[in-house]
Design an enzyme around this catalytic site. Sequence first.
Site, mmCIF file in Angstrom:
data_model
loop_
_atom_site.group_PDB
_atom_site.id
_atom_site.type_symbol
_atom_site.label_atom_id
_atom_site.label_comp_id
_atom_site.label_asym_id
_atom_site.label_seq_id
_atom_site.Cartn_x
_atom_site.Cartn_y
_atom_site.Cartn_z
ATOM 1 N N ILE A 1 22.650 -0.901 91.094
ATOM 2 C CA ILE A 1 23.502 -2.070 91.342
ATOM 3 C C ILE A 1 24.710 -1.700 92.222
ATOM 4 O O ILE A 1 25.093 -2.449 93.114
ATOM 5 C CB ILE A 1 23.978 -2.666 89.995
ATOM 6 N N ASN B 1 31.629 0.159 88.055
ATOM 7 C CA ASN B 1 30.185 -0.040 87.876
ATOM 8 C C ASN B 1 29.493 1.166 87.250
ATOM 9 O O ASN B 1 28.509 1.009 86.531
ATOM 10 C CB ASN B 1 29.569 -0.349 89.249
ATOM 11 N N TYR C 1 25.263 2.960 73.375
ATOM 12 C CA TYR C 1 25.511 2.252 74.643
ATOM 13 C C TYR C 1 26.250 0.938 74.376
ATOM 14 O O TYR C 1 27.263 0.636 75.011
ATOM 15 C CB TYR C 1 24.178 1.990 75.330
ATOM 16 N N LYS D 1 30.021 -0.255 75.611
ATOM 17 C CA LYS D 1 30.282 -1.437 76.440
ATOM 18 C C LYS D 1 31.202 -2.419 75.696
ATOM 19 O O LYS D 1 32.017 -3.100 76.322
ATOM 20 C CB LYS D 1 28.972 -2.116 76.836
ATOM 21 N N VAL E 1 18.214 -5.622 85.419
ATOM 22 C CA VAL E 1 18.035 -5.312 86.839
ATOM 23 C C VAL E 1 17.110 -4.095 86.996
ATOM 24 O O VAL E 1 17.301 -3.070 86.308
ATOM 25 C CB VAL E 1 19.410 -5.021 87.494
HETATM 26 N N1 LIG Z 1 20.100 -2.163 85.095
HETATM 27 C C1 LIG Z 1 20.355 -3.035 84.149
HETATM 28 O O1 LIG Z 1 19.460 -3.778 83.704
HETATM 29 C C2 LIG Z 1 21.738 -3.160 83.580
HETATM 30 C C3 LIG Z 1 21.932 -4.130 82.580
HETATM 31 C C4 LIG Z 1 23.216 -4.287 82.043
HETATM 32 C C5 LIG Z 1 24.250 -3.502 82.518
HETATM 33 N N2 LIG Z 1 24.033 -2.558 83.484
HETATM 34 C C6 LIG Z 1 25.185 -1.782 83.930
HETATM 35 O O2 LIG Z 1 25.247 -1.817 85.350
HETATM 36 C C7 LIG Z 1 25.884 -0.625 85.837
HETATM 37 C C8 LIG Z 1 24.996 0.006 86.914
HETATM 38 O O3 LIG Z 1 23.752 0.325 86.319
HETATM 39 P P1 LIG Z 1 22.412 0.607 87.146
HETATM 40 O O4 LIG Z 1 21.334 -0.128 86.448
HETATM 41 O O5 LIG Z 1 22.658 0.411 88.587
HETATM 42 O O6 LIG Z 1 22.227 2.148 86.794
HETATM 43 P P2 LIG Z 1 21.685 3.377 87.638
HETATM 44 O O7 LIG Z 1 20.699 2.947 88.643
HETATM 45 O O8 LIG Z 1 21.315 4.382 86.598
HETATM 46 O O9 LIG Z 1 23.001 3.870 88.441
HETATM 47 C C9 LIG Z 1 24.089 4.356 87.727
HETATM 48 C C10 LIG Z 1 25.200 4.712 88.683
HETATM 49 O O10 LIG Z 1 26.278 5.253 87.906
HETATM 50 C C11 LIG Z 1 26.582 6.560 88.379
HETATM 51 N N3 LIG Z 1 26.998 7.454 87.300
HETATM 52 C C12 LIG Z 1 26.313 7.836 86.211
HETATM 53 N N4 LIG Z 1 27.035 8.686 85.474
HETATM 54 C C13 LIG Z 1 28.204 8.860 86.131
HETATM 55 C C14 LIG Z 1 29.363 9.628 85.891
HETATM 56 N N5 LIG Z 1 29.465 10.430 84.822
HETATM 57 N N6 LIG Z 1 30.370 9.579 86.778
HETATM 58 C C15 LIG Z 1 30.284 8.783 87.882
HETATM 59 N N7 LIG Z 1 29.209 8.038 88.178
HETATM 60 C C16 LIG Z 1 28.188 8.081 87.300
HETATM 61 C C17 LIG Z 1 25.271 7.073 89.000
HETATM 62 O O11 LIG Z 1 25.579 8.125 89.889
HETATM 63 P P3 LIG Z 1 24.554 9.355 90.138
HETATM 64 O O12 LIG Z 1 23.607 8.887 91.201
HETATM 65 O O13 LIG Z 1 25.444 10.463 90.556
HETATM 66 O O14 LIG Z 1 23.868 9.621 88.829
HETATM 67 C C18 LIG Z 1 24.797 5.800 89.682
HETATM 68 O O15 LIG Z 1 25.481 5.604 90.892
HETATM 69 C C19 LIG Z 1 26.099 0.271 84.613
HETATM 70 O O16 LIG Z 1 27.421 0.147 84.178
HETATM 71 C C20 LIG Z 1 25.133 -0.307 83.592
HETATM 72 O O17 LIG Z 1 25.553 -0.054 82.268
HETATM 73 C C21 LIG Z 1 22.801 -2.380 84.022
#
Ligand SMILES: NC(=O)c1ccc[n+]([C@@H]2O[C@H](COP(=O)([O-])OP(=O)(O)OC[C@H]3O[C@@H](n4cnc5c(N)ncnc54)[C@H](OP(=O)(O)O)[C@@H]3O)[C@@H](O)[C@H]2O)c1
Length: 267
Positions: free
Chosen positions: A17, A89, A161, A165, A206
């Site tokens: 995202i 994010n 988790y 949140k 997502v």
């Molecule tokens: N996907 C969903 O369905 C969903 C639903 C509800 C909420 N969310 C929320 O949306 C946000 C983005 O999620 P996503 O689905 O895009 O996840 P993702 O594809 O796993 O990407 C996570 C991002 O966070 C970064 N990250 C992880 N650990 C970190 C740390 N210790 N310090 C700095 N950056 C860090 C990762 O960087 P690296 O590449 O370096 O690992 C990556 O850029 C999150 O807050 C998640 O909880 C997602």
Amino acid sequence: MHGDRVVGFISGATRGIGFALTSLLAQRDDVLIFAGARDPANALPLQELAEKTGKVIPVKLEAANEADAAALVKLVEQKAGKVDVLVNNAGIAEDFNKPVLATPPASFTKQFTVNALGALVLFQHLHPLLIKSSSPRFFAITSSAGSTGSIALIPLSLAAYGSSKAALNHLVAHIAREHGEKDNLIATLHGEKDGLVAAVVHPGFVGTDMAKAAMEAVGLTLDAQIPGIQMLTPDESAAALVKIYDEAKRETHGGRFFSYDGSQIPW
Ligand SMILES: NC(=O)c1ccc[n+]([C@@H]2O[C@H](COP(=O)([O-])OP(=O)(O)OC[C@H]3O[C@@H](n4cnc5c(N)ncnc54)[C@H](OP(=O)(O)O)[C@@H]3O)[C@@H](O)[C@H]2O)c1
């Protein structure tokens, strides 16, 4: 002088995202997006985006790392002088479907550190630059899994988790109250009526690496259909989030918990 250019910062911009949001905002005229990455030199899609658009600056930011946040502030100060839109994010989700009794305390600590303290550190450091904006906005990407009021609807056990949140949500509700509500005793006492709009937004379900891990934890693949749950692409989610960011006003959005479609989610 830095003109009317809109300056953003997005953490966790390497993929999922965060990358979709950065790419979408970089399509606009007169924007400069600082994009947080743990290892910017190896964040190749982000580097490519930076090169292609000239509007994205990858910056090192490990969530909750104060030295990184301080260095980020220096860089933004020097290159832009302000932040208009701050998006927390970066996030992690682990121990899907593990009951509380089986989830190690260290897993809670890790997820709280990234998901809740990461936002705290970012806000504390960037606040002086945010209030240089004529329209300061702080959005934290949360999850419906952090809604205590709808816990019965969450199809998985996500204690660590979800709690992290929920902590993030509570933190942002405090920030909103301290920083911008009119006629608010707390804001008056702290002298922090700086007009900041602060809100949390659930991005939808997502199709990212995080969602893939969640699906695999229950024996499903990312393309499996779950009745009642619509899977968004990162680009669809980013478009919905940006719509909310654009429309957000203190009176209608401040201190509230939104879903990507603009509806509100109970705390
Ligand atoms: N996907 C969903 O369905 C969903 C639903 C509800 C909420 N969310 C929320 O949306 C946000 C983005 O999620 P996503 O689905 O895009 O996840 P993702 O594809 O796993 O990407 C996570 C991002 O966070 C970064 N990250 C992880 N650990 C970190 C740390 N210790 N310090 C700095 N950056 C860090 C990762 O960087 P690296 O590449 O370096 O690992 C990556 O850029 C999150 O807050 C998640 O909880 C997602």
